[in-house]
Design an enzyme around this catalytic site. Structure first.
Site, mmCIF file in Angstrom:
data_model
loop_
_atom_site.group_PDB
_atom_site.id
_atom_site.type_symbol
_atom_site.label_atom_id
_atom_site.label_comp_id
_atom_site.label_asym_id
_atom_site.label_seq_id
_atom_site.Cartn_x
_atom_site.Cartn_y
_atom_site.Cartn_z
ATOM 1 N N SER A 101 0.800 -1.225 0.000
ATOM 2 C CA SER A 101 0.000 0.000 0.000
ATOM 3 C C SER A 101 0.834 1.277 0.000
ATOM 4 O O SER A 101 0.373 2.325 -0.451
ATOM 5 C CB SER A 101 -0.938 0.015 1.214
ATOM 6 N N ASP A 161 -3.162 8.068 8.290
ATOM 7 C CA ASP A 161 -4.087 7.162 8.972
ATOM 8 C C ASP A 161 -3.318 6.411 10.050
ATOM 9 O O ASP A 161 -2.339 6.944 10.587
ATOM 10 C CB ASP A 161 -4.784 6.217 7.974
ATOM 11 N N HIS A 215 -0.109 4.724 7.406
ATOM 12 C CA HIS A 215 0.463 5.295 6.186
ATOM 13 C C HIS A 215 0.798 6.774 6.373
ATOM 14 O O HIS A 215 0.088 7.500 7.051
ATOM 15 C CB HIS A 215 -0.517 5.125 5.024
#
Length: 374
Positions: free
Chosen positions: A45, A338, A341
């Site tokens: 991600s 978040d 990340h």
């Protein structure tokens, strides 16, 4: 006597009969200042720019606000408020945004600038992605390059991949999920895997994957270390034990040990793979230094998530932002967007240091700018 033109024609027909191509790659996208034609991106991600949007059963998605609140196209699947580190490295290379593999439009001329194969929730090991549902692990990402993108690229350029791919930068940012969604989930109940044994398994797997990329034609590699996830809001919320600089050492120490092995692996791979060049970006150390002395870069919130997190009570895991939830107004002051990340502000720092830093504790053995300039 046969004319020179006739001799040339016969020679060309003979070479064609033997399957020999005496042509050169026809690059339509060029950047003479760096000699890099594009990027091929692999990982999870942290370098994913939207492939998971096209995976129906995938649980790891960021295609909703507040993700993309500062990105020109809004939410795209990037796990941050704006640009991720791949976007920013692309800007340094004067490349257009790298298209995502799973987008149906990623074919033909568009792939000349490269392709992002990364998939949030994935890892080096195929088993790692099971927790996130339908994701593409590193092995599948490389198969996608080999079976789908390479044939298309060869058709566009008129030459074989082992000639074309040496002009591209291969960026690899993986293995964080192998710990967070695999090793740490099973620990301490998993009696069959020691930390050293697990790290050895990861290093062996990654070495085989890098070897495969090399065999396909890759020569210039950028490999990112694991992030200090023990400093992330998600981990600190779940592990109520003493911290150092707000970080959980029980998590960071294993990640640091993996990074040490990773750097050694890259030294070995450069010896094993002739003409290959690597840049190891020590993201772990860069972020740890920011957390220790955040005021140097204007980033002063190193602990809190910028967005509202989807909690366990709400069906989440305190990692991703709540769909439609609030985001902090001073996003350029936060390390974390978040629970896991980074913000665009931190991504800018990481990309800048990866490209131009002269510090061996940040990039090794050199920076990306020197790598691509030869």
């Amino acid at each position: 006597m046969m004319s020179q033109k006739g001799k040339t024609l016969i020679l060309s027909l003979f070479l064609s009969f033997l399957g020999v191509c005496n042509c050169q790659c026809k690059f339509n996208v060029t950047n003479e200042s760096t000699k890099i034609k594009g990027m091929f991106v692999f990982g999870s991600s942290l370098v994913d720019n939207g492939s998971n949007n096209f995976l129906e059963k995938c649980k790891a998605k960021a295609n909703y606000l507040p993700y993309g609140v500062d990105y020109v196209k809004g939410p795209t699947g990037r796990f941050t408020n704006g640009k991720n580190v791949i976007d920013l490295l692309g800007e340094h290379l004067k490349l257009p945004p790298i298209p995502t593999f799973k987008d149906p439009s990623t074919k033909g001329n568009i792939i000349l600038q490269g392709v992002d194969f990364a998939s949030g929730g994935s890892g080096i090991l195929d088993e790692t992605g099971v927790v996130s549902g339908e994701v593409m692990g590193m092995n599948e990402q490389i198969r996608n390059l080999e079976s789908v993108t390479v044939p298309d690229l060869e058709k566009q350029l008129g030459c074989k991949s082992n000639e074309a791919l040496s002009n591209y930068l291969f960026v690899v940012g993986t293995s964080g999920n192998d710990f967070s969604l695999n090793y740490f989930l099973k620990f301490p109940n998993n009696k069959n895997s020691t930390l050293t044994g697990f790290i050895s398994k990861l290093i062996t797997g990654l070495s085989q994957q890098l070897q495969k990329l090399y065999e396909l034609g890759g020569r210039k590699f950028v490999v990112m270390s694991l992030y200090p996830n023990g400093c992330s809001p998600m981990v600190r919320a779940r592990v109520p034990i003493p911290t150092m600089h707000g970080c959980i050492q029980a998590v960071n120490v294993p990640l640091g040990l993996y990074n040490t092995n990773l750097r050694s692996l890259l030294d070995y791979m450069m010896q094993k793979m002739p003409d290959s060049k690597f840049v190891y970006v020590d993201v772990f150390n860069i972020i740890k230094n920011i957390i220790t002395t955040p005021s140097n870069l204007g980033i002063d919130n190193t602990k809190d998530p910028c967005c509202e997190l989807l909690t366990i009570k709400e069906g989440g895991n305190s990692t991703l932002c709540k769909n439609g939830g609030k985001a902090c107004s001073s996003r350029n002051k936060f390390v974390w967007f978040d629970g896991l990340h980074p913000t665009e502000a931190l991504n800018i720092v990481l990309a800048n240091k990866a490209f131009t830093s002269e510090l061996k504790c940040e990039v090794y053995p050199t920076n990306i700018k020197k790598l691509i300039q030869g």
